[in-house]
Every structure is written in structure tokens, then in C-alpha cells.
Design a protein around this motif. Sequence first.
Motif, PDB file in Angstrom:
ATOM      1  N   ASP A  12       0.809  -1.217   0.000  1.00 30.29           N
ATOM      2  CA  ASP A  12       0.000   0.000   0.000  1.00 30.29           C
ATOM      3  C   ASP A  12       0.844   1.270   0.000  1.00 30.29           C
ATOM      4  O   ASP A  12       0.407   2.321   0.471  1.00 30.29           O
ATOM      5  CB  ASP A  12      -0.971   0.006   1.190  1.00 30.29           C
ATOM      6  N   ARG A 167       2.826   7.687   6.249  1.00 36.35           N
ATOM      7  CA  ARG A 167       2.982   6.744   7.362  1.00 36.35           C
ATOM      8  C   ARG A 167       4.122   7.133   8.302  1.00 36.35           C
ATOM      9  O   ARG A 167       4.245   6.574   9.392  1.00 36.35           O
ATOM     10  CB  ARG A 167       3.258   5.343   6.814  1.00 36.35           C
ATOM     11  N   PRO A 238     -11.408   0.353   1.847  1.00 41.51           N
ATOM     12  CA  PRO A 238     -11.231   1.802   1.950  1.00 41.51           C
ATOM     13  C   PRO A 238     -11.554   2.284   3.358  1.00 41.51           C
ATOM     14  O   PRO A 238     -12.239   1.608   4.128  1.00 41.51           O
ATOM     15  CB  PRO A 238     -12.230   2.349   0.927  1.00 41.51           C
ATOM     16  N   GLU A 239     -11.043   3.463   3.670  1.00 39.70           N
ATOM     17  CA  GLU A 239     -11.328   4.055   4.971  1.00 39.70           C
ATOM     18  C   GLU A 239     -12.809   4.411   5.067  1.00 39.70           C
ATOM     19  O   GLU A 239     -13.444   4.791   4.085  1.00 39.70           O
ATOM     20  CB  GLU A 239     -10.482   5.317   5.170  1.00 39.70           C
ATOM     21  N   GLN A 240     -13.338   4.266   6.286  1.00 41.60           N
ATOM     22  CA  GLN A 240     -14.732   4.637   6.510  1.00 41.60           C
ATOM     23  C   GLN A 240     -14.907   6.139   6.353  1.00 41.60           C
ATOM     24  O   GLN A 240     -14.056   6.932   6.748  1.00 41.60           O
ATOM     25  CB  GLN A 240     -15.172   4.224   7.920  1.00 41.60           C
ATOM     26  N   GLN A 241     -16.033   6.524   5.759  1.00 42.28           N
ATOM     27  CA  GLN A 241     -16.357   7.930   5.610  1.00 42.28           C
ATOM     28  C   GLN A 241     -17.620   8.246   6.393  1.00 42.28           C
ATOM     29  O   GLN A 241     -18.609   7.519   6.303  1.00 42.28           O
ATOM     30  CB  GLN A 241     -16.585   8.273   4.135  1.00 42.28           C
ATOM     31  N   ARG A 275     -21.704   1.768   5.470  1.00 44.42           N
ATOM     32  CA  ARG A 275     -20.718   1.367   6.474  1.00 44.42           C
ATOM     33  C   ARG A 275     -20.343  -0.101   6.306  1.00 44.42           C
ATOM     34  O   ARG A 275     -21.202  -0.959   6.069  1.00 44.42           O
ATOM     35  CB  ARG A 275     -21.265   1.551   7.895  1.00 44.42           C
TER      36      ARG A 275
END
Length: 480
Positions: A12, A167, A238-241, A275
Motif C-alpha cells: 500500500d 505513514r 477503503p477508509e470509513q467515511q 458502512r
Amino acid sequence: MPTLMVQGCTSDAGKSTLVAGLCRVFKRRGLSVAPFKPQNMALNSAVTADGGEIGRAQALQAQAAGIAPTVHMNPVLLKPNTDTGAQVILQGQALLNLEAWDYHHYKPKAAAAVFDSYERLKQAYPYILVEGAGSPAEINLRAGDIANMGFAEAADCPVILIADIDRGGVFAHLVGTLALLSPTEQARIKGFVINRFRGDIGLLKSGLAWLEKHTGKPVLGVLPYLHGLHLDAEDALPEQQGSDARFRVIVPVLPHISNHTDFEPLRLHPQLDFRYIRHNEPIPAADLIILPGSKNTGYDLDWLRSQGWEARLQQHLRYGGKLMGICGGLQMLGTGIYDPQGIEGTTCYHQGLGLLELETVLHPNKQLINRRGVLASDPSIVLQGYEIHCGQSVGQALERPATYLEGEPEGARSADDQIFASYLHGLFDSPAAVTALLTWAGLEAAQSIDINAIREQQLERLADSLEAELQLEQILAIMH
């Protein structure tokens, strides 16, 4: 033929994104280019026109290059079905399941497929952009390597190394990776790219000057953090929005969830609070619940029960909620899943959730096909997607199909029309289908969303960034 390989300091780090962006930049310049990833480990996959299976990221890179994806763009695809084992797919076809140690000894056969596919691409395209896997500094995996420097050395191609500054520790990543390579491998790295930078570039310049002096290699670009860049993920969720929308859609994160890219149109939909629900998270109330695909359906079905999903699904239906199952999710909704040949690792039977009158038997011959069709409830709604599954389902529920694909009934709907189940991946890629299915689920004045147009917009945005920030003439010179 000019070939360039992108390797990363970590997983990543941005390898897939950089290759996709370079494919679009080359296309803009009128250069015929093909993406290539020798070995990929991912549960997000796509079906090619030649009837095979490749990593989803390589299909997106082919789109960026403006060409049709083929199995030769990702000749080795490993799809994990246990913590230590995976299904091995060579040149698009699933061959066998192997434990990690056994695959280590299988690598010579995999290497033959890799270099056969590479030669085929070289005959068809004058430029090849190669993506590595993980990190070349994984010294425990160096023997027989075909994913990183093992390929680069055999193909005699230059390498650029990308690292993720967001990071932290970017200089340690780059210098440490370089230090763990052999002298010939170190010489093969022609420059660095730093990814996901945000802040004042002036504060970074002294570090860049030190890096170039210390290593003798140029920094070919510092790429900015592109907020809201939406491209299909190779594997990671993917990151939660956060969302203020009132209509909620939830998807359980199965231990072996596959093709979660199916849900990108819903995740980005402005009217939805979408979600992913992870391990041990409370299961919230929702308007629509979707059971996704799985690479180990029986195991993931047991996990669902252990997390309390079975009781929550029954409660959800009692209160009038809508439920969907895609591929493995369809199989879970039935009465049983039989695996007599151990396709998913062990021979066993799993009792299904019993919400649809159908049962599934897993067979070794995997269904790999692109499909077109319509919704059974509204034949004016055109669908386009693909099937990737080993299971064959039979039962009374299939007499009420969810779709018609090439004129044939497919999937199932419950008699009360609360449950919709289909084997079709990419179901939400059609704007009209998104609107129709969300309307069915209870969303008033549902809007359409065109994920293919969004992909194109994001590829153009990415290419704009690369053209602004990369030393592209120097990169082309390295390739030549």
C-alpha cells in the motif's frame, strides 16, 4: 521493448496507483502501454474478455491505458482462502489450492507462466509498466522470487522505488530497503518517488537533498496526498467515511471478503450512509443489508453466526428491512453449502441461513464470464457485470429470478420481495441499476451514480498530478 518496474517499500505504498497514473499519462502522449503484475495476492478480481481472472487493480490499469484487460497482465493471482493457504490462478485459470510452504516449491512453474505472459505482452505493446508486490526487502521470500527483484533481474528492467511519507519514516523506508538489496539490485533502482505528501514542500527539501547525496539516486517526484481519490482498491478496504445521510446500508467485513469493489457506487453515493461492519463491531440498524462475496463461504458463514448476524438478519426482515446477497452472499442465504471436493480447503457441509429455498454445491470448475442482462422486476434496467464462483445453486427460490442474463433467469428473490440475491458482480456499476435497487430498498427519490464516469474522472485527476509532480522525461529516459 522499454519496460519499467515500480516497486514499493511496503504494501500500500502506492504502486498500483502510480502504475495506473503512468498508464493514463502514457495514453495521453499517444504511447501504447500495457500494465503487468507478475504475481498478485488479492481477493478483488475481474474477468477478462479472454475468459480468465486477474487482479482488479490490473483491470483498472488497463482501463487507464485504454486497452482491454487480458490474463497476461496478471499471470499469477493468489486468492487466500485460509490464513496459510490460497487458490493459485495461473494465466487466468484456477489450478489448485496450496499452503504457503507448498507454493514456495511451486514457484518454478509459476515463473514459467510469468515470463510467457511477459513475452506475449512485449509482442503486443511497445511499453510495459510492471508493478511489484509487497516489498523487495522481504528477505525471507527472496529465493525463487518472481514478484519483485527476481523478476526485474531476469527481465533486465530498471526499477523505481516508491514510499508512503504519510505513514512516517519515509527516509528509513527508502534507505533501509536499498540496504537490504544486493549490489546488482541496488544498481537497478534508478530513482525514488515519495507518495502522499501533505504540508510545506520547503520543509522536505533538505531531506530530499540528503537522500540523493546519501544514495546517489535521484528523487523523481514528490506526489501530493490526493484527498478523496477514489480508485478500485487492490485488496484493502477503503477508509470509513462519515455521512449525515439517513438511509443506511451496511456490509459485514467477512474474514475472506472478496470483490468489495462491488460496493464503491454505494460507498460514494451522496444519499447513503454506507458502512462496513468489522469483527466484533456492534451491528447497527439499517435500511439495507448486503452479504458480500467470499473466498471461503462456509468459514465466513460460521463467522457471521459467531458475530450475531443471523439473529440480526431475522430481526431486520421482521421489521421490513431489505436484504441482498452477492455471489457468496447468495449461497449463504440458502439452506446449505456442500463442498464435497474440498474446493475451499476442507470437505464439509455448512447449514445456510435458510432465508431462500436453494442449496449450493461447490465444483472445481470455476464460472468466469462477463455477463449482460436486465433486472427481472424491470426489464428496462440494463445490467453489465461478471461472475466468478465455483458454486452451482439449485432450488425453488430460483424460480423467482433476480435478473435475466443473456435471456436466462439468474439469482433469486423472496416471495415477499424483501430479499434479492444474485451471482452478478458489478451489479451497481450501472447507474440505472443503482437507482432501481435503492428504490426497491426504500430510498425515496433515489439518485443515480455512474461509477465508471467517476473512475475516468479520478484517473484523469491522478494523471494531472503525475504530470505536474514527476520528472516524466527522466522516467522515459530510464525506460529507454
